[in-house]
Design a protein around this motif. Sequence first.
Motif, PDB file in Angstrom:
ATOM      1  N   ALA A   8       4.702 -16.308   1.044  1.00 26.60           N
ATOM      2  CA  ALA A   8       5.968 -15.637   1.339  1.00 26.60           C
ATOM      3  C   ALA A   8       7.039 -16.616   1.795  1.00 26.60           C
ATOM      4  N   THR A   9       6.624 -17.717   2.380  1.00 28.68           N
ATOM      5  CA  THR A   9       7.548 -18.739   2.878  1.00 28.68           C
ATOM      6  C   THR A   9       8.222 -19.465   1.717  1.00 28.68           C
ATOM      7  N   GLY A  10       9.537 -19.523   1.745  1.00 28.00           N
ATOM      8  CA  GLY A  10      10.290 -20.129   0.650  1.00 28.00           C
ATOM      9  C   GLY A  10      10.514 -21.609   0.826  1.00 28.00           C
ATOM     10  N   GLN A  11       9.428 -22.368   1.123  1.00 28.52           N
ATOM     11  CA  GLN A  11       9.524 -23.813   1.294  1.00 28.52           C
ATOM     12  C   GLN A  11       8.334 -24.485   0.614  1.00 28.52           C
ATOM     13  N   GLU A  12       8.605 -25.313  -0.383  1.00 28.84           N
ATOM     14  CA  GLU A  12       7.534 -25.956  -1.138  1.00 28.84           C
ATOM     15  C   GLU A  12       6.670 -26.848  -0.257  1.00 28.84           C
ATOM     16  N   LYS A  13       7.284 -27.489   0.764  1.00 33.01           N
ATOM     17  CA  LYS A  13       6.508 -28.419   1.596  1.00 33.01           C
ATOM     18  C   LYS A  13       5.380 -27.704   2.340  1.00 33.01           C
ATOM     19  N   VAL A  14       5.553 -26.414   2.613  1.00 28.76           N
ATOM     20  CA  VAL A  14       4.515 -25.636   3.291  1.00 28.76           C
ATOM     21  C   VAL A  14       3.394 -25.251   2.316  1.00 28.76           C
ATOM     22  N   LYS A  40       0.827  -1.212   0.000  1.00 24.11           N
ATOM     23  CA  LYS A  40       0.000   0.000   0.000  1.00 24.11           C
ATOM     24  C   LYS A  40       0.860   1.260   0.000  1.00 24.11           C
ATOM     25  N   TYR A  41       1.909   1.265   0.796  1.00 24.81           N
ATOM     26  CA  TYR A  41       2.758   2.451   0.890  1.00 24.81           C
ATOM     27  C   TYR A  41       3.514   2.710  -0.415  1.00 24.81           C
ATOM     28  N   THR A  42       4.085   1.660  -1.002  1.00 23.79           N
ATOM     29  CA  THR A  42       4.925   1.848  -2.196  1.00 23.79           C
ATOM     30  C   THR A  42       4.107   1.921  -3.480  1.00 23.79           C
ATOM     31  N   GLY A  43       2.889   1.368  -3.450  1.00 24.14           N
ATOM     32  CA  GLY A  43       2.115   1.285  -4.680  1.00 24.14           C
ATOM     33  C   GLY A  43       2.652   0.226  -5.626  1.00 24.14           C
ATOM     34  N   LYS A  44       3.571  -0.596  -5.138  1.00 25.27           N
ATOM     35  CA  LYS A  44       4.166  -1.665  -5.951  1.00 25.27           C
ATOM     36  C   LYS A  44       3.686  -3.015  -5.411  1.00 25.27           C
ATOM     37  N   HIS A  45       3.991  -4.099  -6.116  1.00 23.71           N
ATOM     38  CA  HIS A  45       3.312  -5.354  -5.786  1.00 23.71           C
ATOM     39  C   HIS A  45       4.217  -6.534  -5.469  1.00 23.71           C
ATOM     40  N   LYS A  46       5.467  -6.516  -5.888  1.00 21.94           N
ATOM     41  CA  LYS A  46       6.308  -7.706  -5.722  1.00 21.94           C
ATOM     42  C   LYS A  46       7.000  -7.710  -4.364  1.00 21.94           C
ATOM     43  N   ILE A  47       7.052  -8.890  -3.734  1.00 21.37           N
ATOM     44  CA  ILE A  47       7.764  -9.081  -2.472  1.00 21.37           C
ATOM     45  C   ILE A  47       8.846 -10.130  -2.695  1.00 21.37           C
ATOM     46  N   ILE A  48      10.070  -9.807  -2.328  1.00 17.65           N
ATOM     47  CA  ILE A  48      11.187 -10.744  -2.411  1.00 17.65           C
ATOM     48  C   ILE A  48      11.399 -11.384  -1.043  1.00 17.65           C
ATOM     49  N   THR A  49      11.410 -12.714  -0.995  1.00 15.18           N
ATOM     50  CA  THR A  49      11.787 -13.429   0.229  1.00 15.18           C
ATOM     51  C   THR A  49      12.888 -14.423  -0.140  1.00 15.18           C
ATOM     52  N   PHE A  50      13.182 -15.350   0.754  1.00 12.30           N
ATOM     53  CA  PHE A  50      14.356 -16.203   0.539  1.00 12.30           C
ATOM     54  C   PHE A  50      14.017 -17.678   0.695  1.00 12.30           C
ATOM     55  N   GLN A  51      14.745 -18.483  -0.037  1.00 13.21           N
ATOM     56  CA  GLN A  51      14.572 -19.930   0.030  1.00 13.21           C
ATOM     57  C   GLN A  51      14.809 -20.424   1.458  1.00 13.21           C
ATOM     58  N   LYS A  52      13.986 -21.373   1.897  1.00 14.96           N
ATOM     59  CA  LYS A  52      14.012 -21.981   3.228  1.00 14.96           C
ATOM     60  C   LYS A  52      13.542 -21.027   4.330  1.00 14.96           C
ATOM     61  N   SER A  53      12.966 -19.903   3.942  1.00 15.96           N
ATOM     62  CA  SER A  53      12.400 -18.986   4.934  1.00 15.96           C
ATOM     63  C   SER A  53      11.092 -19.540   5.471  1.00 15.96           C
ATOM     64  N   PHE A  54      10.626 -18.953   6.566  1.00 12.22           N
ATOM     65  CA  PHE A  54       9.300 -19.281   7.096  1.00 12.22           C
ATOM     66  C   PHE A  54       8.674 -18.013   7.655  1.00 12.22           C
ATOM     67  N   HIS A  55       7.480 -17.668   7.135  1.00 13.86           N
ATOM     68  CA  HIS A  55       6.821 -16.428   7.548  1.00 13.86           C
ATOM     69  C   HIS A  55       5.382 -16.625   8.009  1.00 13.86           C
ATOM     70  N   GLY A  56       4.887 -17.865   8.044  1.00 11.56           N
ATOM     71  CA  GLY A  56       3.540 -18.088   8.547  1.00 11.56           C
ATOM     72  C   GLY A  56       2.741 -19.049   7.693  1.00 11.56           C
ATOM     73  N   ARG A  57       1.493 -19.285   8.101  1.00 11.15           N
ATOM     74  CA  ARG A  57       0.647 -20.268   7.418  1.00 11.15           C
ATOM     75  C   ARG A  57      -0.686 -19.700   6.931  1.00 11.15           C
ATOM     76  N   THR A  58      -0.892 -18.391   7.020  1.00 11.71           N
ATOM     77  CA  THR A  58      -2.016 -17.815   6.285  1.00 11.71           C
ATOM     78  C   THR A  58      -1.693 -17.938   4.807  1.00 11.71           C
ATOM     79  N   PHE A  59      -2.669 -17.722   3.935  1.00 10.86           N
ATOM     80  CA  PHE A  59      -2.399 -17.933   2.511  1.00 10.86           C
ATOM     81  C   PHE A  59      -1.283 -17.008   2.017  1.00 10.86           C
ATOM     82  N   LEU A  60      -1.315 -15.756   2.455  1.00 11.24           N
ATOM     83  CA  LEU A  60      -0.305 -14.806   1.992  1.00 11.24           C
ATOM     84  C   LEU A  60       1.071 -15.114   2.585  1.00 11.24           C
TER      85      LEU A  60
END
Length: 385
Positions: A132-138, A108-128
């Motif tokens: 964001a989580t960089g793990q296929e198993k999740v 919302k602040y930037t008016g842009k849409h892409k988010i970069i995260t990292f492989q093997k990261s974990f950011h939660g289990r909501t759909f969004l």
Amino acid sequence: MSYLFPTYARWEVEVSHAEGSYLYDTNGKKYLDFVSGIAVCNLGHRPKKVLEAIEEQLQNVWHVSNLFQQPIQEELAEILVRHSSGDAVFFANSGAEANEAAIKLAKKYTGKHKIITFQKSFHGRTFLTMTATGQEKVQEGYGPLAPTFEYLPYNDVEKVKQLQDDSVAAIMLEVVQGEGGVVPGKKEFLQAVEQKCKELNALLIIDEVQTGIGRTGKPFAYQHFDLDPDIITVAKGLGSGIPVGAMIGKEKLKAAFSPGSHGSTFGGNYIAMAAALATVKEIFHPAFLTEVKDKSTYFQQLLEKTLNNTSGFELRGLGLMVGIDCHQNVNDLISTLREKGLLVLPAGPNVIRLLPPLTVTKEEIDQAVAMIQETLLKVSEPSLQ
């Protein structure tokens, strides 16, 4: 028969009660708890000052909604701001909710849409945050994911420097990847990410859900690396076991979260605020953090000495967030440790994760390391047994 969805691979342990660094099961067995509710019970189980704060709040008011002025929210927010690089706070109920708010705010602040995260990261289990989580198993089994997320290799400076994309709203990372194997970020990598955010006019979001609230010996782990994030998210250790999360952001971001732009029915409720306020007043005290650093050094040095005599294991971590990479599946090792009376976690298939309460004593550390040594020696090279 259970009336619960089988979403958790539960252990065969039913907890009766807990105190300090220990859990007791319904059979009377005592466990030294180096799980801490997954980095939640940073002050140990049922800390006295937090318990008193909750009990006092229960006698007054539990919930009124965020339509009302709540001075306790302001008091806690001021402490979080004072001990971070942020200026304003949004309260949620969990780390996933805090990360969801951070992603929404960045877009919302930037008016842009892409988010970069990292492989093997974990950011939660909501759909969004699952996206964001960089793990296929999740992510498996849920169909098309939320668009406009991209994953880079963690600790790869060159990949960060090569990133050229004006549509990037934010780069989001953990200073120490927890679920990804207890992997600390290298200072050069973390600073390269911050520099790339400036080049792309993007926000830097640091997920401190597991590393924050004193876990690494500082209020927030990013403070070890001279970083200045735009957004910080926190949850686990914030409420000593009472559900609470927070997103901390820079002053410039406040206008993007105007009335009606985001919200939470239970976020910032009185009980959670009472628990969190008592928790941070204790943990953010300089003397307390000094003790955490001292115990962290003691713990890691003792483990290093132990592992030097045991083949095939690698130690890594930051503060009282420690991983032992066993280069083999650790499920049996974790079960063996549990039988001995030490509770630990996996971090991926091959890593034992150690998250003692920040109030752990050196004697308790000695006990834990002795059990770890005895267990690991049984799977090390035959010549060392």
